[in-house]
Write an enzyme that holds these catalytic residues in place. Structure first.
Site, short mmCIF file in Angstrom:
data_model
loop_
_atom_site.label_atom_id
_atom_site.label_comp_id
_atom_site.label_asym_id
_atom_site.label_seq_id
_atom_site.Cartn_x
_atom_site.Cartn_y
_atom_site.Cartn_z
N ARG A 37 -35.17 -52.74 -27.97
CA ARG A 37 -34.30 -52.92 -26.81
C ARG A 37 -33.35 -54.27 -26.77
NH1 ARG A 37 -38.71 -50.60 -22.23
NH2 ARG A 37 -37.75 -48.58 -22.67
N LYS A 199 -49.19 -33.61 -20.70
CA LYS A 199 -49.30 -32.61 -19.87
C LYS A 199 -47.96 -31.79 -19.43
CE LYS A 199 -52.94 -34.93 -17.28
NZ LYS A 199 -53.11 -35.72 -16.02
N GLY A 352 -40.44 -43.04 -24.83
CA GLY A 352 -41.05 -44.13 -25.24
C GLY A 352 -41.98 -43.64 -26.56
N GLY A 375 -38.54 -42.61 -18.93
CA GLY A 375 -38.51 -42.18 -17.60
C GLY A 375 -36.95 -41.56 -17.61
#
Ligand code: AMP
Length: 397
Positions: A37, A199, A352, A375
């Protein structure tokens, strides 16, 4: 992407506030274990240095509850100094008179990193007073290069922009949006999406949005068991979301109606418990024994998925194929990483966990683009607006 970027505005001699995403992982001795990053923001910082701007860098690190030395950005300042090959000053806070003084003394080309924004609760609350205190450091220009945080309406992401007139995106932000938006809006076909992870419920929006745009969908990981159960398979004690069974059935039916090819694992690695040392075996999905848990895709699925990827021109991958963090259940994910890397497609990895899996498979260099935002990437792939981007101006004309 039609947003104004750092190249479109004059920054020579200006004090520019660059909101970066330096939320890097640290070990227990506070050493940075992955500086991707930080490296990803270097093009923007180097450009600003070359242009003779005065650079003030700000970021959060983790989720501190108030001031906590374990979440200080000091290790980032040290690493950044090494990567830039020039001095990086470090401020003990991100607002207040002491930091204002430090900013006032900076000369063109100087770099100052502020302390963790989240040491102040006002950051996450998008508190107006805190946002103004950031702008009151004497900021002329606001640049957002923190793609990993652009889906959050925090003070340094959205609030601050009402107090700074000149604002734009950095190079990382531009690249992230161009790849992720571009892949979905105008893909070279066949366009294949590989979706995995834990999920179904965490990725409903992505499945729905991408489901309309791709030519083929591959489902793996924990979410595959909800799809397999929806088709009538007995999946033992594998991760299943019973509330998602109807959704899974409908998604598959809609895909088939639209002519989209839909692939599920045909075999899996099952274990007696989610434990690295548990007894394991490979079985076709029709033969998952009662009480066993599916924790990885099997070799036949790897073979099938590799075939499916062979003629792809665009591949977008989000979510691992199994519990790759444990060696015993990592083979499927790593094999898919190799297949994606060896393909002749434009390859995009978002999220990620998937980025980490690709890195561990040693294939990071062989992927066209790996997103730095989990996200934020998901939200973009869902076709939703990103608050930090909405507040930045469009190019004229
Ligand atoms: P996500 O954040 O939704 O992309 O999920 C990533 C997580 O899914 C990883 O940490 C994996 O360990 C987990 N995962 C992948 N496959 C399975 C599985 N078959 N059962 C349980 N968890 C899984």
């Amino acid at each position: 992407m039609n947003k104004l970027t750092i190249e479109d505005i004059p920054i020579k001699g200006k004090r520019i506030f660059i909101r970066a995403d330096f939320n890097v992982p640290l070990d227990s001795d506070l050493h940075i274990t992955d500086d991707t990053r930080i490296r990803s923001t270097l093009p923007t910082i180097n450009y600003a240095i070359d242009e003779g701007a005065i650079i003030i860098l700000a970021s959060h690190l983790d989720r501190p509850k108030g001031v906590d030395p374990r979440h200080s950005l000091a290790p980032v300042a040290k690493r950044l100094q090494r990567l830039l090959g020039k001095e990086v000053q470090f401020a003990p806070d991100c607002i207040g008179p002491q930091v204002q003084n430090m900013v006032a003394r900076l000369k063109p080309g100087d770099v100052l990193l502020l302390e963790n924004l989240r040491f102040h609760p006002g950051e996450k609350k998008n508190d107006e007073g805190f946002a103004k205190a950031l702008a009151d450091l004497g900021i002329d220009v606001y640049i957002n290069d923190a793609f990993g945080t652009v889906h959050r309406s925090h003070a340094s992401v959205t609030g601050i922009t009402q107090f700074v007139k000149t604002k734009a995106c950095g190079f990382l932000m531009k690249k992230e949006i161009s790849y992720l938006e571009g892949a979905v809006a105008n893909p070279a076909r066949p366009f294949v999406a590989i979706l995995g992870g834990a999920k179904v419920s965490g990725k409903i929006g992505v499945i729905e949005n991408l489901g309309k745009k791709v030519d083929k969908v591959i489902i793996g990981g924990g979410m595959a068991y909800t799809f397999l159960k929806a088709l009538g398979h007995d999946v033992g004690n594998s991760l299943v979301e019973d509330s998602m069974l109807d959704f899974a059935r409908e998604i598959k039916e809609h895909a088939i109606e639209r002519g989209i090819k839909f692939y599920l694992p045909v075999d899996c690695v099952v274990a007696t418990s989610m434990d690295p040392a548990a007894e394991t075996m490979r079985v076709p999905v029709q033969e998952i024994p009662k009480g066993w848990i599916g924790l990885d895709i099997g070799p036949a699925s790897v073979h099938l998925f590799t075939e499916v990827l062979a003629n792809a021109k665009t591949i977008l991958w989000n979510g691992p194929m199994g519990v790759f963090e444990m060696d015993a259940y990592s083979r499927g994910t790593f094999a898919v990483a190799h297949a994606v890397a060896n393909s002749y497609a434009l390859t995009i990895v978002g999220g990620g966990e998937t980025a980490l899996a690709v890195h561990r498979a040693g294939e990071s260099e062989n992927i066209s683009f790996i997103s730095t935002g989990g996200g934020a990437a998901l939200q973009l792939l869902e076709g939703k607006e990103l608050p930090g981007l909405t507040v930045l101006p469009e190019k004229e004309g």
